[in-house]
Design a protein around this motif. Structure first.
Motif: not given
Length: 162
Positions: A13-18, A28, A1, A31
């Motif tokens: 800040y995971p990119v899959n969360i807005e 970035e 992820m 992992e």
């Protein structure tokens, strides 16, 4: 992820969360770096990214005094088991009129009470030396006892001479 990191907040800040508000300094990270940074934090270390490269600072070593104090607490607990066992053997020796054994046990009990402050133990400067000194003291004390009294060391799970 995929994950991003912000030096200003110290958060990932995971990119899959807005996010409504995300710091402007996020970038970035891999992992592997994300996992390594969390591992460093969890073990008491710290990390930072320098020009995008992860730099980990390991946790400071536990001071010898603290490690020593903990170890000597375990020595005292082991010693107490031996002292209790020797008391029983000493009382039996006194009851049977074996004054030599009773005296040897009394001497051993005094030495055991002082084991954590004996000169060789007190002189130890690292854990290897401390453990060796404690083992040598236990052995020295056991060696001065009659065979019957040495059982106290075996009974307390402490190596006794054969």
């Amino acid at each position: 992820m995929a994950v991003r990191y912000s030096p200003s907040t110290g958060f990932f800040y995971p990119v899959n969360i807005e996010y409504q508000d995300i710091p402007s300094d996020v970038f970035e990270v891999s992992e592997a770096d994300h996992l390594a940074a969390h591992t460093a934090r969890a073990s008491g270390g710290s990390f930072k990214f320098v020009k995008g490269t992860l730099r980990i600072t390991p946790a400071p070593a536990i001071p010898y005094g603290q490690v020593c104090a903990f170890y000597l607490d375990t020595v005292r607990a082991r010693r107490d088991g031996i002292l209790n066992r020797l008391a029983g053997i000493g009382f039996a020796a006194m009851a049977s009129g074996d004054a030599a054994t009773a005296q040897a046990i009394a001497t051993a009990r005094t030495c055991l009470l002082d084991i954590t402050i004996s000169p060789t133990v007190a002189a130890a400067q690292d854990m290897d030396a401390l453990q060796a000194a404690v083992s040598a003291e236990f052995q020295r004390i056991a060696d001065a006892l009659p065979q019957e009294a040495r059982r106290a060391f075996d009974d307390a799970a402490t190596a006794a001479p054969q």
